[in-house]
Each structure stands twice: as structure tokens, then as C-alpha cells.
Scaffold this active site. Structure first.
Site, PDB file in Angstrom:
ATOM      1  N   HIS A   1     -36.162  -1.609  -2.109  1.00  0.00           N
ATOM      2  CA  HIS A   1     -36.566  -1.390  -3.499  1.00  0.00           C
ATOM      3  C   HIS A   1     -38.089  -1.355  -3.593  1.00  0.00           C
ATOM      4  CE1 HIS A   1     -36.742  -5.732  -2.889  1.00  0.00           C
ATOM      5  NE2 HIS A   1     -37.740  -5.701  -3.754  1.00  0.00           N
TER       6      HIS A   1
ATOM      7  N   HIS B   1     -44.986  -0.464  -3.178  1.00  0.00           N
ATOM      8  CA  HIS B   1     -44.542  -0.339  -1.792  1.00  0.00           C
ATOM      9  C   HIS B   1     -43.059  -0.672  -1.714  1.00  0.00           C
ATOM     10  CE1 HIS B   1     -45.115  -4.624  -2.408  1.00  0.00           C
ATOM     11  NE2 HIS B   1     -44.125  -4.759  -1.540  1.00  0.00           N
TER      12      HIS B   1
END
Ligand code: 3AM
Length: 179
Positions: A129, A47
Site C-alpha cells: 500500500h 512510497h
């Protein structure tokens, strides 16, 4: 538990990949992850965190859900075109050279909603990220990947759960609602 003794959940907002995007991430980063010397994040857990919320009680969660439902539906492409390594956290990640304005705006709005609900979101600058592996102790190969495109059309509220093998994540709901 909150200081007032209310039960809480450990929650965060994230861009949560569709099965197709998840499969692409695994396919394209698998070799790099296998060779980085760390512990791979389970494919189902990949995720991009938008706002970490910490311990949230039921009333705060209801307020956050109502606020998140009022936000504009995300509709942007995220070009994942670089690897990075957070040395202190020992994390190998996949990210983007250019942060789309719509992504930064969404993260900022969610952090604002968290503050409005009485929470204290992470004050550090937003560095989008996808964590690929943890306990990466030595500098990994950071040669750029082939550019991957993630079409972002929603975001999610996710629960972080302590499991015997480490943290696992549970998708609570997507925004907009899928059904
Ligand atoms: O998305 P990643 O894997 O980089 O490290 C945690 C994880 O990051 C981070 O929130 C994500 C979902 O758990 N996290 C955990 N505790 C945090 C905290 N106190 C935190 N981020 C900021 N502040």
C-alpha cells in the site's frame, strides 16, 4: 544504537516513485486526501514499503546493500486500483486488488535478506500500500479510484528520520544504481 552500542539508522526497503509517478499519485488522489479528515503524507514521502528493517548498523547496511544489488531488477506494472483504511493505524492508503507475483516475490526476498543480516522484519503478511494520510479517524470514502499504473523498474533503501513535524524519509539509494 544497537544493544552493542553501535550507531544505527532506521531503514526500510520501498518502491520509491519517480517524479512522474509521484506527480500522478498526487494529482489522482489529492481530492480524496483533502476530504479524508487526516494529515496528508508529504508528496515527497509517498512510497510503498517492501520490508521495514528497523534499526540497522553500518555492517548490516553494507550486507543488505550487497544482497540487494544481487537481486533481479524489478520490471512489472503495479495497478493501483483501490483505496483502503487501516482502522487501528488510522491510515488511508492506495493499493491494488491483485498483488503482482513479482512484487510479492521482491518483498519476500528482501525480508529474507533482512533476516540473513540478523534483523527481524515485520512478520505480518505483506499488504502492499501507499500511505496517503495518517490520523484518519473516521471511515473515509473508499470508492475506487481511476486505475493508476505504476511501472516499477527499481526499488530503494530509505531512511526514516524523526523531524519536529513527524517522520520524514531520505532516499539512501536505488537498486539498480542509477549512475
Ligand atoms: O509505508 P507505511 O507508511 O505504511 O508505518 C511505517 C511505514 O509504513 C512502517 O514502515 C514504513 C516506513 O517507516 N513501520 C514503522 N515501524 C514499523 C515496524 N516496527 C513499521 N512496519 C513494521 N514494523
Amino acid at each position: 544504537m544497537t544493544g552493542a552500542g553501535l550507531p544505527t539508522r532506521r531503514l526500510f526497503f520501498a518502491c520509491w516513485p519517480t517524479p512522474a509517478v509521484r506527480a500522478m499519485l498526487c494529482r489522482e488522489t489529492g481530492a480524496r486526501v483533502r476530504h479524508c479528515g487526516g494529515l496528508p503524507v508529504a508528496p515527497a514521502d509517498l512510497h510503498l514499503t517492501l520490508a521495514f528493517l528497523g534499526q540497522v548498523d553500518d555492517a548490516q547496511q553494507a550486507a543488505l546493500v550487497a544482497a540487494a544489488r544481487r537481486l533481479a531488477v524489478p520490471d512489472f506494472s503495479l495497478a493501483l486500483d483501490r483505496y483502503g483504511w487501516f482502522e487501528a493505524a488510522q491510515v488511508l492508503w492506495l493499493g491494488c486488488r491483485e498483488v503482482p507475483a513479482a512484487l510479492a516475490r521482491l518483498a519476500g526476498e528482501l525480508a529474507g535478506q533482512a533476516r540473513a543480516a540478523g534483523l527481524q522484519p515485520d512478520p505480518r503478511p505483506f499488504r502492499p500500500h501507499v500511505t496517503l494520510a495518517r490520523k484518519v479517524r473516521n471511515p473515509p470514502d473508499l470508492a475506487p479510484p481511476r486505475m493508476l499504473t505504476w511501472p516499477v523498474g527499481d526499488f530503494a533503501l530509505v531512511e526514516s528520520l524523526a523531524a519536529p513535524a513527524g517522520l520524514r524519509y531520505r532516499l539512501c539509494r536505488r537498486f539498480p544504481d542509477s549512475g
